[in-house]
Design an enzyme around this catalytic site. Sequence first.
Site, PDB file in Angstrom:
ATOM      1  N   LYS A  11       0.835  -1.203   0.000  1.00  0.00           N
ATOM      2  CA  LYS A  11       0.000   0.000   0.000  1.00  0.00           C
ATOM      3  C   LYS A  11       0.878   1.264   0.000  1.00  0.00           C
ATOM      4  O   LYS A  11       2.080   1.191   0.298  1.00  0.00           O
ATOM      5  CB  LYS A  11      -0.919  -0.028   1.226  1.00  0.00           C
ATOM      6  CG  LYS A  11      -1.990  -1.134   1.162  1.00  0.00           C
ATOM      7  CD  LYS A  11      -2.914  -1.040   2.365  1.00  0.00           C
ATOM      8  CE  LYS A  11      -4.067  -2.020   2.292  1.00  0.00           C
ATOM      9  NZ  LYS A  11      -4.987  -1.852   3.455  1.00  0.00           N
ATOM     10  N   TYR A  51     -11.946  -2.378  -3.752  1.00  0.00           N
ATOM     11  CA  TYR A  51     -12.627  -2.336  -2.455  1.00  0.00           C
ATOM     12  C   TYR A  51     -14.152  -2.290  -2.610  1.00  0.00           C
ATOM     13  O   TYR A  51     -14.830  -1.752  -1.749  1.00  0.00           O
ATOM     14  CB  TYR A  51     -12.121  -1.139  -1.656  1.00  0.00           C
ATOM     15  CG  TYR A  51     -10.766  -1.385  -1.016  1.00  0.00           C
ATOM     16  CD1 TYR A  51     -10.546  -2.509  -0.220  1.00  0.00           C
ATOM     17  CD2 TYR A  51      -9.711  -0.490  -1.192  1.00  0.00           C
ATOM     18  CE1 TYR A  51      -9.307  -2.735   0.381  1.00  0.00           C
ATOM     19  CE2 TYR A  51      -8.477  -0.716  -0.595  1.00  0.00           C
ATOM     20  CZ  TYR A  51      -8.280  -1.847   0.193  1.00  0.00           C
ATOM     21  OH  TYR A  51      -7.061  -2.070   0.787  1.00  0.00           O
ATOM     22  N   PHE A  59     -15.930   5.003   5.866  1.00  0.00           N
ATOM     23  CA  PHE A  59     -14.516   5.302   5.590  1.00  0.00           C
ATOM     24  C   PHE A  59     -14.135   5.052   4.132  1.00  0.00           C
ATOM     25  O   PHE A  59     -12.968   5.218   3.757  1.00  0.00           O
ATOM     26  CB  PHE A  59     -13.606   4.474   6.518  1.00  0.00           C
ATOM     27  CG  PHE A  59     -13.795   2.984   6.407  1.00  0.00           C
ATOM     28  CD1 PHE A  59     -13.136   2.248   5.432  1.00  0.00           C
ATOM     29  CD2 PHE A  59     -14.631   2.310   7.286  1.00  0.00           C
ATOM     30  CE1 PHE A  59     -13.307   0.877   5.324  1.00  0.00           C
ATOM     31  CE2 PHE A  59     -14.810   0.930   7.193  1.00  0.00           C
ATOM     32  CZ  PHE A  59     -14.140   0.209   6.203  1.00  0.00           C
ATOM     33  N   ARG A  94      -2.272 -14.145   5.068  1.00  0.00           N
ATOM     34  CA  ARG A  94      -2.978 -13.315   6.061  1.00  0.00           C
ATOM     35  C   ARG A  94      -2.291 -13.398   7.426  1.00  0.00           C
ATOM     36  O   ARG A  94      -2.246 -12.417   8.161  1.00  0.00           O
ATOM     37  CB  ARG A  94      -4.438 -13.760   6.200  1.00  0.00           C
ATOM     38  CG  ARG A  94      -5.340 -13.362   5.047  1.00  0.00           C
ATOM     39  CD  ARG A  94      -5.595 -11.876   4.917  1.00  0.00           C
ATOM     40  NE  ARG A  94      -6.410 -11.318   5.960  1.00  0.00           N
ATOM     41  CZ  ARG A  94      -7.124 -10.200   5.826  1.00  0.00           C
ATOM     42  NH1 ARG A  94      -7.143  -9.531   4.675  1.00  0.00           N
ATOM     43  NH2 ARG A  94      -7.804  -9.711   6.829  1.00  0.00           N
ATOM     44  N   THR A 100      -6.460  -6.670  10.354  1.00  0.00           N
ATOM     45  CA  THR A 100      -6.729  -5.388   9.697  1.00  0.00           C
ATOM     46  C   THR A 100      -6.287  -4.194  10.551  1.00  0.00           C
ATOM     47  O   THR A 100      -5.607  -3.285  10.055  1.00  0.00           O
ATOM     48  CB  THR A 100      -8.243  -5.270   9.396  1.00  0.00           C
ATOM     49  OG1 THR A 100      -8.652  -6.421   8.650  1.00  0.00           O
ATOM     50  CG2 THR A 100      -8.557  -4.006   8.627  1.00  0.00           C
ATOM     51  N   ARG A 111       1.629  -5.959   9.699  1.00  0.00           N
ATOM     52  CA  ARG A 111       0.761  -4.850  10.133  1.00  0.00           C
ATOM     53  C   ARG A 111       0.975  -4.522  11.604  1.00  0.00           C
ATOM     54  O   ARG A 111       0.975  -3.347  11.996  1.00  0.00           O
ATOM     55  CB  ARG A 111      -0.703  -5.218   9.861  1.00  0.00           C
ATOM     56  CG  ARG A 111      -1.058  -5.169   8.377  1.00  0.00           C
ATOM     57  CD  ARG A 111      -2.440  -5.757   8.140  1.00  0.00           C
ATOM     58  NE  ARG A 111      -2.948  -5.465   6.810  1.00  0.00           N
ATOM     59  CZ  ARG A 111      -4.133  -5.882   6.375  1.00  0.00           C
ATOM     60  NH1 ARG A 111      -4.910  -6.620   7.154  1.00  0.00           N
ATOM     61  NH2 ARG A 111      -4.541  -5.571   5.152  1.00  0.00           N
ATOM     62  N   ASN A 126      -2.066   0.200   6.961  1.00  0.00           N
ATOM     63  CA  ASN A 126      -1.521  -1.073   7.430  1.00  0.00           C
ATOM     64  C   ASN A 126      -0.578  -1.741   6.435  1.00  0.00           C
ATOM     65  O   ASN A 126      -0.452  -2.967   6.410  1.00  0.00           O
ATOM     66  CB  ASN A 126      -2.665  -1.988   7.874  1.00  0.00           C
ATOM     67  CG  ASN A 126      -3.747  -2.120   6.813  1.00  0.00           C
ATOM     68  OD1 ASN A 126      -3.536  -1.770   5.658  1.00  0.00           O
ATOM     69  ND2 ASN A 126      -4.906  -2.630   7.206  1.00  0.00           N
ATOM     70  N   GLU A 140      -9.663 -10.586  -7.080  1.00  0.00           N
ATOM     71  CA  GLU A 140      -8.622  -9.553  -7.035  1.00  0.00           C
ATOM     72  C   GLU A 140      -7.471  -9.861  -7.996  1.00  0.00           C
ATOM     73  O   GLU A 140      -6.940  -8.957  -8.638  1.00  0.00           O
ATOM     74  CB  GLU A 140      -8.098  -9.427  -5.602  1.00  0.00           C
ATOM     75  CG  GLU A 140      -9.135  -8.826  -4.649  1.00  0.00           C
ATOM     76  CD  GLU A 140      -8.741  -8.928  -3.181  1.00  0.00           C
ATOM     77  OE1 GLU A 140      -7.607  -9.381  -2.883  1.00  0.00           O
ATOM     78  OE2 GLU A 140      -9.564  -8.546  -2.327  1.00  0.00           O
TER      79      GLU A 140
HETATM   80  N1  UDP Z   1     -10.073  -0.028   6.876  1.00  0.00           N
HETATM   81  C1  UDP Z   1     -10.089   1.089   7.686  1.00  0.00           C
HETATM   82  N2  UDP Z   1     -10.974   1.129   8.736  1.00  0.00           N
HETATM   83  C2  UDP Z   1     -11.833   0.108   9.015  1.00  0.00           C
HETATM   84  C3  UDP Z   1     -11.799  -1.026   8.190  1.00  0.00           C
HETATM   85  C4  UDP Z   1     -10.907  -1.063   7.133  1.00  0.00           C
HETATM   86  O1  UDP Z   1      -9.332   2.031   7.475  1.00  0.00           O
HETATM   87  O2  UDP Z   1     -12.601   0.200   9.973  1.00  0.00           O
HETATM   88  C5  UDP Z   1      -9.149  -0.067   5.727  1.00  0.00           C
HETATM   89  C6  UDP Z   1      -7.855  -0.807   6.044  1.00  0.00           C
HETATM   90  O3  UDP Z   1      -6.795  -0.159   5.337  1.00  0.00           O
HETATM   91  C7  UDP Z   1      -8.138  -2.190   5.486  1.00  0.00           C
HETATM   92  C8  UDP Z   1      -8.974  -1.857   4.240  1.00  0.00           C
HETATM   93  O4  UDP Z   1      -9.773  -0.754   4.666  1.00  0.00           O
HETATM   94  O5  UDP Z   1      -6.963  -2.909   5.206  1.00  0.00           O
HETATM   95  C9  UDP Z   1      -9.856  -2.967   3.732  1.00  0.00           C
HETATM   96  O6  UDP Z   1     -10.709  -3.406   4.765  1.00  0.00           O
HETATM   97  P1  UDP Z   1     -10.939  -4.953   5.031  1.00  0.00           P
HETATM   98  O7  UDP Z   1     -12.025  -5.061   6.047  1.00  0.00           O
HETATM   99  O8  UDP Z   1     -11.114  -5.674   3.751  1.00  0.00           O
HETATM  100  O9  UDP Z   1      -9.582  -5.394   5.759  1.00  0.00           O
HETATM  101  P2  UDP Z   1      -8.358  -6.284   5.213  1.00  0.00           P
HETATM  102  O10 UDP Z   1      -8.948  -7.378   4.365  1.00  0.00           O
HETATM  103  O11 UDP Z   1      -7.447  -5.362   4.453  1.00  0.00           O
HETATM  104  O12 UDP Z   1      -7.692  -6.805   6.454  1.00  0.00           O
HETATM  105 MG    MG Z   2     -10.327  -7.403   2.857  1.00  0.00          MG
END
Ligand code: UDP
Ligand code: MG
Length: 152
Positions: A11, A51, A59, A94, A100, A111, A126, A140
């Site tokens: 990112k 996304y 957000f 993961r 996350t 992260r 992250n 994706e």
């Molecule tokens: N994100 C955020 N706030 C939240 C949830 C998600 O800023 O409450 C951002 C964060 O950068 C995250 C991305 O949105 O990695 C995608 O969200 P997702 O729930 O898919 O999490 P990931 O799969 O990346 O762990």
């Molecule tokens: Mg995700």
Amino acid sequence: MAIEKTLVLIKPDGQKRKLTGLAIDRLERSELELIAAKVVPVTRKLAEEHYEALKGKPFFENLVRFFLGEFHGIKNCKLLALVYKGENAVAEVRKIVGATNPEEADPKSIRGSFGKINPKNGIMENVIHASGNLEDAQREIALWFKKEDIAE
Ligand code: UDP
Ligand code: MG
């Protein structure tokens, strides 16, 4: 266990903070095989499609702006995209990447070690994206790569 493929993106925060090599180093300690790598210009369309499951979240707009590099002073943002393949690849990656929320992520994860929450907008910066499940991974990978760019 099934052989899976999963998508990784460095990112804009990871790029800006020069964490690309470190992230690849940690992923390389797994048994997974790197089968594709590409630097991809990020458009708003690509960011919103990537996304799309989060459309409607409060957000979302700031997440897209983060992804476009706007909070890291990056113009014409290009992100490194990678595909890893192997047994349980989605969950394996993961685990290395971490949860996350960087404040809740395992401190040994990427992260957990390096992520932070932007105090101005609450966006979880992250460092790295990893597909959340097999269905997301397939969607994706098709979004970021052409079939012929994947070495299988
Ligand atoms: N994100 C955020 N706030 C939240 C949830 C998600 O800023 O409450 C951002 C964060 O950068 C995250 C991305 O949105 O990695 C995608 O969200 P997702 O729930 O898919 O999490 P990931 O799969 O990346 O762990
Ligand atoms: Mg995700």
